[in-house]
Design an enzyme around this catalytic site. Sequence first.
Site, PDB file in Angstrom:
ATOM      1  N   SER A 188       0.857  -1.195   0.000  1.00 50.55           N
ATOM      2  CA  SER A 188       0.000   0.000   0.000  1.00 50.55           C
ATOM      3  C   SER A 188       0.888   1.238   0.000  1.00 50.55           C
ATOM      4  CB  SER A 188      -0.876   0.019   1.258  1.00 50.55           C
ATOM      5  OG  SER A 188      -1.390   1.321   1.495  1.00 50.55           O
TER       6      SER A 188
ATOM      7  N   TYR B 211      -1.844  -1.098  10.041  1.00 57.40           N
ATOM      8  CA  TYR B 211      -1.841  -1.231   8.584  1.00 57.40           C
ATOM      9  C   TYR B 211      -0.550  -0.655   7.999  1.00 57.40           C
ATOM     10  CZ  TYR B 211      -3.828  -1.349   3.862  1.00 57.40           C
ATOM     11  OH  TYR B 211      -4.077  -1.619   2.533  1.00 57.40           O
TER      12      TYR B 211
HETATM   13  N1  NAD Z   1      -9.046  -1.602  -1.051  1.00 59.19           N
HETATM   14  C1  NAD Z   1      -8.100  -0.681  -0.956  1.00 59.19           C
HETATM   15  O1  NAD Z   1      -8.356   0.548  -0.929  1.00 59.19           O
HETATM   16  C2  NAD Z   1      -6.664  -1.090  -0.892  1.00 59.19           C
HETATM   17  C3  NAD Z   1      -5.672  -0.124  -1.107  1.00 59.19           C
HETATM   18  C4  NAD Z   1      -4.349  -0.492  -1.012  1.00 59.19           C
HETATM   19  C5  NAD Z   1      -4.006  -1.803  -0.741  1.00 59.19           C
HETATM   20  N2  NAD Z   1      -4.991  -2.732  -0.548  1.00 59.19           N
HETATM   21  C6  NAD Z   1      -4.569  -4.104  -0.258  1.00 59.19           C
HETATM   22  O2  NAD Z   1      -5.067  -4.966  -1.257  1.00 59.19           O
HETATM   23  C7  NAD Z   1      -5.280  -6.264  -0.712  1.00 59.19           C
HETATM   24  C8  NAD Z   1      -6.729  -6.679  -0.969  1.00 59.19           C
HETATM   25  O3  NAD Z   1      -7.588  -5.744  -0.329  1.00 59.19           O
HETATM   26  P1  NAD Z   1      -9.144  -5.706  -0.622  1.00 59.19           P
HETATM   27  O4  NAD Z   1      -9.576  -4.301  -0.546  1.00 59.19           O
HETATM   28  O5  NAD Z   1      -9.445  -6.509  -1.867  1.00 59.19           O
HETATM   29  O6  NAD Z   1      -9.692  -6.478   0.665  1.00 59.19           O
HETATM   30  P2  NAD Z   1     -11.071  -7.282   0.861  1.00 59.19           P
HETATM   31  O7  NAD Z   1     -11.353  -7.259   2.305  1.00 59.19           O
HETATM   32  O8  NAD Z   1     -12.104  -6.822  -0.101  1.00 59.19           O
HETATM   33  O9  NAD Z   1     -10.670  -8.769   0.422  1.00 59.19           O
HETATM   34  C9  NAD Z   1      -9.765  -9.513   1.164  1.00 59.19           C
HETATM   35  C10 NAD Z   1     -10.072 -10.998   0.991  1.00 59.19           C
HETATM   36  O10 NAD Z   1      -9.148 -11.707   1.841  1.00 59.19           O
HETATM   37  C11 NAD Z   1      -9.845 -12.801   2.396  1.00 59.19           C
HETATM   38  N3  NAD Z   1      -9.173 -13.223   3.630  1.00 59.19           N
HETATM   39  C12 NAD Z   1      -9.207 -12.633   4.859  1.00 59.19           C
HETATM   40  N4  NAD Z   1      -8.474 -13.348   5.729  1.00 59.19           N
HETATM   41  C13 NAD Z   1      -7.961 -14.406   5.049  1.00 59.19           C
HETATM   42  C14 NAD Z   1      -7.146 -15.492   5.413  1.00 59.19           C
HETATM   43  N5  NAD Z   1      -6.697 -15.645   6.667  1.00 59.19           N
HETATM   44  N6  NAD Z   1      -6.786 -16.383   4.465  1.00 59.19           N
HETATM   45  C15 NAD Z   1      -7.252 -16.250   3.187  1.00 59.19           C
HETATM   46  N7  NAD Z   1      -8.052 -15.242   2.787  1.00 59.19           N
HETATM   47  C16 NAD Z   1      -8.399 -14.326   3.709  1.00 59.19           C
HETATM   48  C17 NAD Z   1     -11.263 -12.276   2.644  1.00 59.19           C
HETATM   49  O11 NAD Z   1     -12.191 -13.345   2.765  1.00 59.19           O
HETATM   50  C18 NAD Z   1     -11.483 -11.403   1.419  1.00 59.19           C
HETATM   51  O12 NAD Z   1     -12.103 -12.118   0.374  1.00 59.19           O
HETATM   52  C19 NAD Z   1      -4.917  -6.158   0.787  1.00 59.19           C
HETATM   53  O13 NAD Z   1      -3.561  -6.512   0.945  1.00 59.19           O
HETATM   54  C20 NAD Z   1      -5.092  -4.681   1.053  1.00 59.19           C
HETATM   55  O14 NAD Z   1      -4.339  -4.261   2.138  1.00 59.19           O
HETATM   56  C21 NAD Z   1      -6.311  -2.407  -0.634  1.00 59.19           C
END
Ligand code: NAD
Length: 260
Positions: free
Chosen positions: A149, A172
């Site tokens: 991130s 985070y």
């Molecule tokens: N959404 C944003 O704004 C954003 C921005 C920057 C970085 N990110 C990063 O991108 C990645 C994905 O984020 P997102 O927004 O799609 O999140 P999200 O919460 O929509 O999806 C995350 C998924 O991970 C799964 N999960 C949770 N714990 C788990 C485990 N122990 N084992 C396997 N699966 C598991 C959940 O069931 C879910 O489907 C993360 O690393 C997040 O930090 C997101």
Amino acid sequence: MLEAKVIVVTGGAGLLGREFAKAIALQRGTAILADVALASAEAALADLLKLAPKSKSTAYAVDITQPESVEALVGETIKRYGRIDGLVNAAYPRTPNYAPNHGRQFFDVEYGDFCANIDAHLGGYFLTCQRFSKAMSRTGGGSIVNIASIYGVIAPRFEIYEGTSMTMPVEYAVIKAGIIQLTRYLAKLLKGTGVRVNSVSPGGIEDGQPAVFLENYRRHCQTKGMLDRTDISGTLIYLLSDWSAFVTGQNIVVDDGFTL
Ligand SMILES: NC(=O)c1ccc[n+]([C@@H]2O[C@H](COP(=O)([O-])OP(=O)(O)OC[C@H]3O[C@@H](n4cnc5c(N)ncnc54)[C@H](O)[C@@H]3O)[C@@H](O)[C@H]2O)c1
């Protein structure tokens, strides 16, 4: 760009993970949507198959915090497809007291929650990196992409959260900085194995945040502001493909200039 490549996406049912899996299939790769929420991963797979009906992609249950579960995912993937060419770490484990849009303010964070989130998220990425890189080096190499991130790169812009209940949680920021260094560490360690390791640091993804926050955020960007969930896929596909054959240990920021 990913013809015949077999790529595991942890968090494959998530906001970003499911888009990554679709992009992989559209580039003729095979995606394994691996998620703790199997029913959601199966629903995401059904969407993917509408776009790419001939895809051999599958959904699989995994908990990235459990060594046996990660081992089983590695084993099943190799048994079914014969190899693993890529791993995308896009799972987002977090404790009940923590969520991206309403993580606690610094002085309210419980020690136990701080540690538990680091265990699950950073620890989970460590575990998948360890087990998959070993397997991939045995079948000729591949590409690991860890989703980090912008907040693993720069100090938080606390001012953009003013007027909302949101903040940038300390766990985070620490986890994401750790993932970027884990990436660099592993990329160097894996010299001679054919396994490359990179991270992508997305800016914020629009997902129903308050209008005042979206406007505060947009002021720091070059064109668009918060990104759409599909805006990260191009960079991911590049890193998974042979077009980035000599790129390793890098963190690519995709944020419309927010961190400039
Ligand atoms: N959404 C944003 O704004 C954003 C921005 C920057 C970085 N990110 C990063 O991108 C990645 C994905 O984020 P997102 O927004 O799609 O999140 P999200 O919460 O929509 O999806 C995350 C998924 O991970 C799964 N999960 C949770 N714990 C788990 C485990 N122990 N084992 C396997 N699966 C598991 C959940 O069931 C879910 O489907 C993360 O690393 C997040 O930090 C997101």
